[in-house]
Write a protein that holds these residues in place. Structure first.
Motif, PDB file in Angstrom:
ATOM      1  N   GLU A 154       0.828  -1.214   0.000  1.00 20.01           N
ATOM      2  CA  GLU A 154       0.000   0.000   0.000  1.00 20.01           C
ATOM      3  C   GLU A 154       0.861   1.263   0.000  1.00 20.01           C
ATOM      4  O   GLU A 154       0.551   2.247  -0.669  1.00 20.01           O
ATOM      5  N   SER A 155       1.954   1.239   0.750  1.00 17.35           N
ATOM      6  CA  SER A 155       2.830   2.418   0.802  1.00 17.35           C
ATOM      7  C   SER A 155       3.484   2.664  -0.566  1.00 17.35           C
ATOM      8  O   SER A 155       3.629   3.798  -1.018  1.00 17.35           O
ATOM      9  N   GLU A 156       3.858   1.563  -1.254  1.00 19.81           N
ATOM     10  CA  GLU A 156       4.463   1.685  -2.586  1.00 19.81           C
ATOM     11  C   GLU A 156       3.475   2.293  -3.582  1.00 19.81           C
ATOM     12  O   GLU A 156       3.845   3.128  -4.415  1.00 19.81           O
ATOM     13  N   GLN A 157       2.205   1.863  -3.475  1.00 26.66           N
ATOM     14  CA  GLN A 157       1.175   2.394  -4.386  1.00 26.66           C
ATOM     15  C   GLN A 157       1.048   3.913  -4.226  1.00 26.66           C
ATOM     16  O   GLN A 157       1.063   4.668  -5.205  1.00 26.66           O
ATOM     17  N   ILE A 158       0.934   4.353  -2.963  1.00 25.22           N
ATOM     18  CA  ILE A 158       0.783   5.796  -2.681  1.00 25.22           C
ATOM     19  C   ILE A 158       1.996   6.560  -3.207  1.00 25.22           C
ATOM     20  O   ILE A 158       1.880   7.621  -3.822  1.00 25.22           O
ATOM     21  N   ASN A 159       3.172   5.965  -2.978  1.00 26.09           N
ATOM     22  CA  ASN A 159       4.430   6.557  -3.432  1.00 26.09           C
ATOM     23  C   ASN A 159       4.424   6.787  -4.939  1.00 26.09           C
ATOM     24  O   ASN A 159       4.769   7.876  -5.430  1.00 26.09           O
ATOM     25  N   PHE A 160       4.040   5.744  -5.682  1.00 22.93           N
ATOM     26  CA  PHE A 160       3.986   5.811  -7.153  1.00 22.93           C
ATOM     27  C   PHE A 160       3.057   6.937  -7.609  1.00 22.93           C
ATOM     28  O   PHE A 160       3.435   7.777  -8.435  1.00 22.93           O
ATOM     29  N   LEU A 161       1.818   6.936  -7.069  1.00 21.69           N
ATOM     30  CA  LEU A 161       0.806   7.894  -7.515  1.00 21.69           C
ATOM     31  C   LEU A 161       1.241   9.337  -7.216  1.00 21.69           C
ATOM     32  O   LEU A 161       1.057  10.234  -8.038  1.00 21.69           O
ATOM     33  N   LYS A 162       1.833   9.551  -6.020  1.00 19.79           N
ATOM     34  CA  LYS A 162       2.303  10.907  -5.648  1.00 19.79           C
ATOM     35  C   LYS A 162       3.374  11.382  -6.618  1.00 19.79           C
ATOM     36  O   LYS A 162       3.352  12.506  -7.107  1.00 19.79           O
ATOM     37  N   LYS A 163       4.344  10.476  -6.894  1.00 20.92           N
ATOM     38  CA  LYS A 163       5.476  10.824  -7.767  1.00 20.92           C
ATOM     39  C   LYS A 163       4.982  11.198  -9.169  1.00 20.92           C
ATOM     40  O   LYS A 163       5.419  12.196  -9.749  1.00 20.92           O
ATOM     41  N   ILE A 164       4.060  10.378  -9.713  1.00 21.15           N
ATOM     42  CA  ILE A 164       3.566  10.626 -11.084  1.00 21.15           C
ATOM     43  C   ILE A 164       2.834  11.972 -11.131  1.00 21.15           C
ATOM     44  O   ILE A 164       3.070  12.785 -12.042  1.00 21.15           O
ATOM     45  N   ARG A 165       1.975  12.212 -10.130  1.00 26.41           N
ATOM     46  CA  ARG A 165       1.216  13.466 -10.078  1.00 26.41           C
ATOM     47  C   ARG A 165       2.177  14.659 -10.024  1.00 26.41           C
ATOM     48  O   ARG A 165       1.995  15.662 -10.716  1.00 26.41           O
ATOM     49  N   LEU A 166       3.240  14.521  -9.239  1.00 27.67           N
ATOM     50  CA  LEU A 166       4.237  15.592  -9.086  1.00 27.67           C
ATOM     51  C   LEU A 166       4.955  15.858 -10.421  1.00 27.67           C
ATOM     52  O   LEU A 166       5.119  17.014 -10.833  1.00 27.67           O
ATOM     53  N   TYR A 167       5.352  14.775 -11.104  1.00 26.29           N
ATOM     54  CA  TYR A 167       6.025  14.920 -12.405  1.00 26.29           C
ATOM     55  C   TYR A 167       5.131  15.675 -13.390  1.00 26.29           C
ATOM     56  O   TYR A 167       5.603  16.529 -14.149  1.00 26.29           O
ATOM     57  N   ILE A 168       3.814  15.319 -13.403  1.00 31.06           N
ATOM     58  CA  ILE A 168       2.889  15.983 -14.337  1.00 31.06           C
ATOM     59  C   ILE A 168       2.782  17.474 -13.999  1.00 31.06           C
ATOM     60  O   ILE A 168       2.804  18.327 -14.889  1.00 31.06           O
ATOM     61  N   GLN A 169       2.697  17.785 -12.677  1.00 35.88           N
ATOM     62  CA  GLN A 169       2.627  19.195 -12.252  1.00 35.88           C
ATOM     63  C   GLN A 169       3.890  19.961 -12.656  1.00 35.88           C
ATOM     64  O   GLN A 169       3.838  21.128 -13.040  1.00 35.88           O
ATOM     65  N   GLN A 170       5.048  19.277 -12.584  1.00 33.91           N
ATOM     66  CA  GLN A 170       6.326  19.910 -12.945  1.00 33.91           C
ATOM     67  C   GLN A 170       6.587  19.873 -14.455  1.00 33.91           C
ATOM     68  O   GLN A 170       7.656  20.263 -14.922  1.00 33.91           O
ATOM     69  N   GLN A 171       5.604  19.357 -15.206  1.00 33.76           N
ATOM     70  CA  GLN A 171       5.684  19.228 -16.666  1.00 33.76           C
ATOM     71  C   GLN A 171       6.829  18.307 -17.132  1.00 33.76           C
ATOM     72  O   GLN A 171       7.343  18.437 -18.237  1.00 33.76           O
ATOM     73  N   LYS A 172       7.209  17.377 -16.232  1.00 33.19           N
ATOM     74  CA  LYS A 172       8.201  16.350 -16.625  1.00 33.19           C
ATOM     75  C   LYS A 172       7.413  15.148 -17.175  1.00 33.19           C
ATOM     76  O   LYS A 172       7.299  14.106 -16.537  1.00 33.19           O
ATOM     77  N   TYR A 173       6.850  15.348 -18.367  1.00 34.09           N
ATOM     78  CA  TYR A 173       5.901  14.373 -18.901  1.00 34.09           C
ATOM     79  C   TYR A 173       6.543  13.029 -19.247  1.00 34.09           C
ATOM     80  O   TYR A 173       5.944  11.983 -19.048  1.00 34.09           O
ATOM     81  N   ASN A 174       7.753  13.046 -19.788  1.00 33.38           N
ATOM     82  CA  ASN A 174       8.412  11.780 -20.155  1.00 33.38           C
ATOM     83  C   ASN A 174       8.662  10.905 -18.932  1.00 33.38           C
ATOM     84  O   ASN A 174       8.466   9.692 -18.955  1.00 33.38           O
ATOM     85  N   GLU A 175       9.107  11.574 -17.814  1.00 34.39           N
ATOM     86  CA  GLU A 175       9.351  10.824 -16.567  1.00 34.39           C
ATOM     87  C   GLU A 175       8.037  10.248 -16.042  1.00 34.39           C
ATOM     88  O   GLU A 175       7.978   9.125 -15.567  1.00 34.39           O
ATOM     89  N   ALA A 176       6.960  11.060 -16.149  1.00 34.65           N
ATOM     90  CA  ALA A 176       5.640  10.609 -15.673  1.00 34.65           C
ATOM     91  C   ALA A 176       5.190   9.382 -16.457  1.00 34.65           C
ATOM     92  O   ALA A 176       4.735   8.384 -15.885  1.00 34.65           O
ATOM     93  N   VAL A 177       5.323   9.445 -17.792  1.00 35.95           N
ATOM     94  CA  VAL A 177       4.912   8.332 -18.657  1.00 35.95           C
ATOM     95  C   VAL A 177       5.715   7.081 -18.321  1.00 35.95           C
ATOM     96  O   VAL A 177       5.173   5.969 -18.196  1.00 35.95           O
ATOM     97  N   SER A 178       7.031   7.259 -18.137  1.00 41.52           N
ATOM     98  CA  SER A 178       7.912   6.124 -17.824  1.00 41.52           C
ATOM     99  C   SER A 178       7.499   5.455 -16.511  1.00 41.52           C
ATOM    100  O   SER A 178       7.439   4.224 -16.403  1.00 41.52           O
ATOM    101  N   LEU A 179       7.178   6.289 -15.505  1.00 39.14           N
ATOM    102  CA  LEU A 179       6.766   5.754 -14.196  1.00 39.14           C
ATOM    103  C   LEU A 179       5.397   5.054 -14.297  1.00 39.14           C
ATOM    104  O   LEU A 179       5.174   4.025 -13.658  1.00 39.14           O
ATOM    105  N   CYS A 180       4.511   5.634 -15.125  1.00 42.51           N
ATOM    106  CA  CYS A 180       3.189   5.006 -15.342  1.00 42.51           C
ATOM    107  C   CYS A 180       3.353   3.603 -15.917  1.00 42.51           C
ATOM    108  O   CYS A 180       2.670   2.665 -15.504  1.00 42.51           O
ATOM    109  N   LYS A 181       4.267   3.482 -16.896  1.00 37.18           N
ATOM    110  CA  LYS A 181       4.492   2.176 -17.518  1.00 37.18           C
ATOM    111  C   LYS A 181       5.012   1.166 -16.499  1.00 37.18           C
ATOM    112  O   LYS A 181       4.604  -0.005 -16.496  1.00 37.18           O
ATOM    113  N   THR A 182       5.914   1.614 -15.622  1.00 34.51           N
ATOM    114  CA  THR A 182       6.428   0.724 -14.558  1.00 34.51           C
ATOM    115  C   THR A 182       5.293   0.280 -13.650  1.00 34.51           C
ATOM    116  O   THR A 182       5.171  -0.907 -13.302  1.00 34.51           O
TER     117      THR A 182
END
Length: 927
Positions: A397-425
């Motif tokens: 459960e902690s890993e799930q929250i971690n993933f979702l927070k990180k992806i949301r943060l990347y999108i807010q920072q406009q780091k779209y490629n990193e967000a997409v890469s993390l989504c795929k993982t």
């Protein structure tokens, strides 16, 4: 144990073994209770047009003609100038229903969907159609209703032609596709004068689905390399061009329409599908219109095949997807929630949109798959005792929250490629986790079935030794001991049941886990027999025992090997050919030994022949019919004295002649595209129904009854044949008849009995129980011969252990309109006919060698169960789809053979011993 009870128990146990494979390896992956996920940004398209060309292979669409022109000029132009293209990789079973479910709902149905086949919605699932505002669909009544009935509300509309239109023998199946195109055209024309329809069509989130069945029907009827199949592709190409133009014109070329053309499955060169051959699993995908990337030029790209070079498409980027990935692609194009059960990953390279849109779409995709993982995990957690539950660690459960927070943060920072890469993982981990929980119980269920298998086989061996041999002396049973044993096993069963109960397991788990208890109880009760046997075996010559064991193992391994390589049967039959020489039998029966050797060599040719149906050869079927008539005339001369019997015999010969004529004229008619003549169809069904009746009217003398069985079965078999396999029952019957004679010689050689005269041997009076003898080592060989001949009866007729080896052309004398269960039933009958011949011969061997049918049959059961256990451990749900499909087919086939052999045993007794007596007319003398 009484014989009927034992046979019932054996049938029950083997049915459990057969069904278990689907629960252990291939159960439904669906879960319910997720919340819909939708991309928050506006979509690129308002509407989507989905063309599914049923049965279209990737190579058939993409390859160029011999003169360098494309098969489908319009679609070739699209992929070169306007859109993106690739190969969509489908999964086993490559049938229409699972293919469409993967395309439109985004998940792969379990393999048992083959059995559900073409039924509407055996399980509830969400789909792109269900999530759309409106969906209009045109096409086959086998496919469309399934998605309309699964939809919530009344927004999925279907327009189907009559089921009778799906006729393999009709003039041209392309008319099915022309029907669809014509109806779509008139639909758009009528909408201009229908304000309600017009406004509905102008809404957003609209799907238009055109299901084009002509290519599949033409492929079945004429093969994918035929002119008809290729012409149909051209007609589809022209139709797609016209429909795309009409739709663009209707919407004033607003650039808000996305188009997708793909297929549900491919097709083998011999016109069938269902298994995992690349020709069945590789389908085309061409996407163009709103939100879709234009062709991407590349200098080099690497794939493990030579298709790019063959198709002259090396410089255009090929974007391969899994079939389930098309559902999220459609959902993101028109902005509807992703189907709840979808396991597809959005193929971003197809999208021509902002990096922000791509990242948000990918995030939606990841959350939607994670939702399924959460539901699956909570279900498993609830149903498992806390100290036994092992969670999927990479997605705690902690890993799930971690993933979702990180992806949301990347999108807010406009780091779209990193967000997409993390989504795929995250998607990959969630899919791994889904698979982990889906297969959570596999190990202990597999062990339960394996224990039952071993226990059952051990028990049958003990029954053989105890009741049919002199290896053990009868030991009085100790009642006190057996009571303790009973309570011990009952207690173990109660503990297992209690464990399953508190974990709220499905009822099938109780069957699989409790089955070893009674089976092993039956084994342990026979411990005195085991002790007796051990002392007896030790007193035998060790070398002889080990030698015998090695020969048995080698024989069974050859049978297992034959499932992978049919030529193994040829090797086996050539060894059989030398049997009279090895055992010195040829000394006392030279002529018979010579005929035996000759027929073994003849039969050995059949497993080397190509798979049935790939090349129809009607003259060979006619030759087989004429040869049967010729043999009948020879035997007529000296075997039939009774007038009534002679009449039956002549009727059977007439059936053979009629069958030969019907096959010839039906295939001529189909070649001229005149369809199946009604008279031929009536005659075919009449022969099918009357054959068993004529058989039971014949006398029960050994030769006459067996020959009557051949004629009856042969008349039906000819109607179901398309090539060399028509000759197979004749050669097989010849060998079976010589086998019965050879076994007589073998008995005499071992001095086991006086030889009964086969010429006057009557099946009806062959059940005098006092004459039965005990088993001898040579009887194991007899049983092995039977199993070997049964396997040869299957593979020798050109079948392979796969769903796709059955050719629909075999049933054209009976019906040409698509009817899966009727066609399936007739194809099963075709497979069963050689089995019946072998079973009846085996029945004759049993009674003429003075053995109870139960004793030899028990040995047969042991041999086939050891084979089945091999295939149980060889079943896999990973690796190439060809391997997976083959492994399932092998196990299902060997289990079905075992169940069939039990039923065949009873059927053979009925066919050989029973006789229908017609009321005889009494002559009135006038005074």
């Amino acid at each position: 144990m009484d014989i009927p009870i034992f046979i019932f128990a054996a049938l029950l146990v083997h049915c459990v073994f057969l069904v278990s494979i689907f629960d252990i390896y291939f159960s439904s992956p669906l879960v319910h209770g997720m919340t819909p996920q939708q991309t928050p940004l506006p979509p690129p398209a308002k509407r989507l047009v989905l063309f599914v060309a049923d049965g279209l292979r990737a190579d058939s669409l993409y390859e160029l003609n011999s003169n360098g022109t494309p098969q489908a000029p319009y679609l070739r132009g699209i992929l070169e100038n306007n859109g993106s293209w690739g190969i969509s990789h489908t999964r086993v079973p490559t049938e229409s229903r699972p293919g469409h479910v993967a395309l439109i709902a985004g998940f792969y149905e379990d393999v048992s969907a083959v059995a559900k086949g073409w039924k509407e919605n055996p399980v509830e699932f969400d789909s792109v159609f269900n999530e759309s505002k409106y969906t209009w669909s045109w096409g086959s009544p086998d496919i469309l209703p399934m998605f309309a009935k699964g939809a919530t509300g009344d927004h999925v509309y279907t327009f189907c032609y009559a089921a009778e239109s799906e006729d393999f023998g009709a003039q041209d199946a392309a008319k099915l596709d022309i029907w669809v195109f014509d109806h779509v055209k008139s639909f758009f024309n009528s909408s201009r004068s229908n304000q309600t329809l017009f406004s509905a069509l102008n809404e957003e989130k609209v799907v238009l689905f055109l299901h084009l069945l002509g290519i599949d029907t033409n492929g079945h009827a004429h093969r994918p390399n035929s002119r008809e199949y290729k012409e149909n592709i051209k007609k589809v190409d022209e139709g797609v061009k016209e429909i795309a133009s009409i739709i663009d014109h209707f919407y004033g070329n607003d650039g808000k329409t996305a188009f997708i053309l793909t297929s549900d499955h491919g097709m083998t060169d011999w016109g069938s599908h269902g298994a995992g051959h690349p020709s069945e699993t590789l389908t085309p995908l061409i996407v163009w219109g709103a939100g879709i990337n234009y062709p991407q030029k590349v200098t080099s790209q690497f794939f493990g095949d030579n298709f790019l070079k063959e198709w002259k498409l090396e410089n255009l980027k090929r974007l391969d997807v899994n079939q389930a990935d098309i559902a999220p692609l459609m959902a993101s194009l028109i902005g509807v929630p992703f189907p709840l059960n979808s396991v597809g990953t959005l193929p971003l390279e197809y999208l021509n949109n902002s990096a922000h849109f791509k990242a948000e779409s990918m995030f939606t995709n990841a959350v939607q798959i994670l939702e399924q993982f959460k539901v699956k995990m909570s279900q498993k957690k609830e149903n498992t005792l806390s100290f036994l539950f092992t969670p999927f660690k990479p997605l705690s459960e902690s890993e799930q929250i971690n993933f979702l927070k990180k992806i949301r943060l990347y999108i807010q920072q406009q780091k779209y490629n990193e967000a997409v890469s993390l989504c795929k993982t995250l998607i990959n981990l969630a899919l791994e986790g889904l698979s982990y929980y889906h297969t959570y119980d596999r190990l202990f269920l597999g062990l339960s079935i394996a224990m039952s298998f071993v226990g059952w086989t051990t028990y049958v061996i003990l029954v053989i030794i105890k009741t049919h041999t002199n290896l053990t002396k009868t030991v009085p049973t100790n009642n006190k001991k057996s009571t303790v044993l009973f309570y011990g096993f009952a207690f173990a069963g109660m503990i297992i049941a209690f464990f399953l109960l508190i974990q709220t397991c499905p009822w099938t788990y109780y069957v699989y886990c409790l089955l070893p208890v009674p089976v092993w109880y039956a084994v342990v009760r026979e411990i005195p027999v085991i002790q007796d046997l051990a002392t007896n075996v030790l007193s035998l010559r060790i070398g002889q025992s080990i030698g015998f064991l090695l020969v048995c193992i080698l024989g069974i391994e050859i049978l297992v090997f034959s499932f992978f390589y049919r030529s193994a049967l040829t090797v086996g039959l050539l060894v059989f050919a030398g049997w009279p020489v090895i055992t010195q039998l040829w000394v006392q029966a030279k002529t018979r030994a010579l005929i035996w050797t000759l027929l073994c060599v003849l039969l050995a040719i059949f497993p080397l022949m190509p798979v049935v149906g790939r090349e129809p050869n009607i003259p060979l079927v006619i030759a087989a019919g004429l040869l049967t008539l010729l043999i009948s005339c020879f035997s007529l001369a000296n075997k039939y004295r009774n007038n009534e019997d002679l009449k039956v015999y002549i009727y059977q010969m007439l059936s053979i002649a009629l069958s030969t004529y019907v096959v010839s004229s039906t295939h001529d008619s189909l070649k001229k595209k005149l369809g199946l003549p009604v008279l031929n169809q009536i005659i075919s069904w009449m022969i099918l129904v009357s054959s068993p009746v004529l058989l039971l009217l014949s006398p029960t003398f050994l030769f006459q009854r067996l020959f009557s069985i051949l004629l009856s079965l042969m008349s039906t078999y000819l109607l179901l044949s398309t090539g060399y396999e028509a000759l197979f029952p004749l050669v097989l019957f010849g060998l079976m008849f010589v086998w019965i004679n050879m076994e007589q010689e073998a008995l005499q050689r071992y001095g086991l009995s006086l030889k009964p005269k086969l010429a006057v041997f009557d099946f009806a009076y062959a059940v005098d129980i006092t004459q039965f003898r005990e088993l001898h080592l040579d009887d194991v060989r007899r049983s092995f011969f039977f199993v070997f001949f049964i396997v040869t009866a299957f593979f020798g007729t050109g079948n392979i252990a796969s769903i796709n080896s059955f050719d629909p052309a075999s049933v054209y004398c009976f019906l040409t309109v698509f009817s899966p269960f009727m066609m399936g039933g007739l194809l099963v009958l075709k497979v069963v006919i050689p089995f019946v011949l072998v079973s009846c011969a085996f029945e004759a061997v049993q009674v003429t060698t003075q053995l109870s049918s139960k004793s030899l049959f028990l040995i047969v059961l042991v041999i086939s169960d050891i084979m089945a256990l091999h295939f149980f451990f060889l079943v896999k749900d990973y690796g190439s789809w060809l391997d997976i499909g083959t492994s399932i087919s092998h196990y299902v086939l060997v289990m079905s053979l075992t169940i069939f052999m039990m039923l065949m045993n009873g059927l053979a007794q009925l066919l050989t011993t029973q006789r229908l007596e017609l009321p005889r007319r009494t002559k009135h003398h006038s005074t």
